[in-house]
Design an enzyme around this catalytic site. Structure first.
Site, PDB file in Angstrom:
ATOM      1  CD  GLU A  96     -14.294  -0.938  -8.993  1.00 54.56           C
ATOM      2  OE1 GLU A  96     -13.162  -1.200  -8.566  1.00 54.56           O
ATOM      3  OE2 GLU A  96     -15.346  -1.227  -8.378  1.00 54.56           O
TER       4      GLU A  96
ATOM      5  CG  ASP B 193     -20.477  -9.066 -11.940  1.00 48.81           C
ATOM      6  OD1 ASP B 193     -19.386  -9.218 -11.369  1.00 48.81           O
ATOM      7  OD2 ASP B 193     -21.498  -9.723 -11.662  1.00 48.81           O
ATOM      8  N   GLY B 194     -17.068  -8.129 -12.796  1.00 49.59           N
ATOM      9  CA  GLY B 194     -15.876  -8.925 -13.114  1.00 49.59           C
ATOM     10  C   GLY B 194     -16.162 -10.421 -13.167  1.00 49.59           C
TER      11      GLY B 194
ATOM     12  CG  ASP C  88      -6.453  -3.762  -6.275  1.00 48.47           C
ATOM     13  OD1 ASP C  88      -6.464  -4.083  -5.071  1.00 48.47           O
ATOM     14  OD2 ASP C  88      -6.200  -2.612  -6.669  1.00 48.47           O
ATOM     15  N   GLY C  89      -9.070  -6.897  -5.238  1.00 50.94           N
ATOM     16  CA  GLY C  89     -10.379  -6.824  -4.590  1.00 50.94           C
ATOM     17  C   GLY C  89     -10.277  -6.408  -3.137  1.00 50.94           C
TER      18      GLY C  89
ATOM     19  CG  ASP D  39     -10.577  -7.394   3.915  1.00 51.85           C
ATOM     20  OD1 ASP D  39      -9.494  -7.591   3.334  1.00 51.85           O
ATOM     21  OD2 ASP D  39     -10.683  -6.667   4.910  1.00 51.85           O
TER      22      ASP D  39
ATOM     23  N   PRO E 157     -20.091  -8.116  -0.518  1.00 55.56           N
ATOM     24  CG  PRO E 157     -20.801  -6.081  -1.423  1.00 55.56           C
ATOM     25  CD  PRO E 157     -20.432  -6.740  -0.142  1.00 55.56           C
TER      26      PRO E 157
END
Ligand code: SPD
Length: 279
Positions: A106, A137-138, A156-157, A159, A163
């Site tokens: 996350e 940072d994913g 699980d982001g 919209d 960012p």
């Protein structure tokens, strides 16, 4: 009338919640993070004015993101979650005794800290020793990490606005696939086919160029625009309907929504979606 908080969707439609009080509000290095207490949806996490999850209906979203993949993947020992700072997704993942390690990436520690403090009923698994939360940072992680591959990857982001938009990029999906074991399963939230048909269809095309099996599925999430939401199950092998009964048996009692009938039902697509995807 009291105070209302509105999420505006497309400049023409909005969903408003009557607010009892604002519990948390901060501008993190990445985004605006708020937790509001509402009359109808209980406590709600809001990021950049977009409703993320609520005490009232979070189970509908988190159970649907997690259980169709965790009950069908051949192995579930190592699970990667990208995003999901409220803790609802990892809570559902850690219900399975076969999960030995769950890494959650996350970017924004503010979301996790606020959720731990103000949404304790959603994040009930923060202290599980199998959980490894990393504030990095994913995008960078899936591109460069040489960690062992994962059996399941869950996205699980937010919209695809601001960012969060990069979490819908082809390059990001490629990175996620790089981190997935050859027989692994990836599942992601894939927007509302009613409100964001373009994003939904484009996402399906990007995923189809990477995976042999790409299966969108749908369900209700009243907090999100139109209330109609989608997730997508992807793999190079396997089938989304072939759930392992022992795995289902382990989680179904605690689940508020998920059961075997629902698992089958959510993959049945309405005609407007089938036509848009040329199925
Ligand atoms: N329209 C909002 C979509 C948000 C999807 N992710 C929510 C995160 C919940 N863990």
């Amino acid at each position: 009338m009291g105070l209302w908080y509105d999420e505006t969707f497309d400049g023409h439609t909005r969903l408003g919640l009557r607010v009892k009080q604002t519990l948390f509000s901060d501008e993190s290095p990445y985004q605006k993070v708020e937790v509001i207490d509402t009359v109808a949806f209980g406590r709600v996490l809001v990021i950049d004015n977009i409703f993320m999850t609520s005490e009232y209906d979070e189970f509908l979203y988190h159970e649907m993101l997690v259980h169709p993949s965790l009950t069908t993947a051949p192995e579930i020992e190592r699970v990667l979650v990208i995003g999901g700072g409220d803790g609802g997704t990892v809570r559902e993942v850690l219900r399975y005794s076969d999960v030995k390690e769950c890494v959650m990436i996350e970017i924004d520690q503010t979301v996790v800290d606020a959720s731990k403090k103000f949404l304790p009923s959603i994040g009930t698994a923060w202290d599980d020793p199998r959980l490894d939360v990393r504030f990095i940072d994913g995008i960078d992680y899936v591109k460069h990490s040489d960690d062992p591959k994962y059996d399941v990857v869950l996205l699980d982001g937010t919209d695809p606005i601001g960012p969060g938009a990069v979490l819908f990029d082809q390059a990001f999906y490629q990175g996620c696939k790089r981190m997935l074991a050859p027989d692994g399963v990836m599942a992601l939230q894939s927007a509302s086919p009613l409100l964001m048909m373009d994003v939904f269809v484009e996402t399906q095309h990007k995923l189809r160029s990477l995976f042999a099996e790409v299966h969108p599925y749908m369900g209700p999430v009243p907090l999100y625009g139109t209330g109609t939401w989608s997730w997508t199950w992807c793999s190079d092998t396997g089938e989304p309907l072939r759930a392992i009964p022992e795995r289902q048996a382990e989680i179904v009692e605690a689940a508020k929504a998920y059961n075997d009938e629902l698992h089958r039902a959510v993959f049945a697509l309405p005609n407007y979606v089938k036509r848009a995807l040329k199925l």
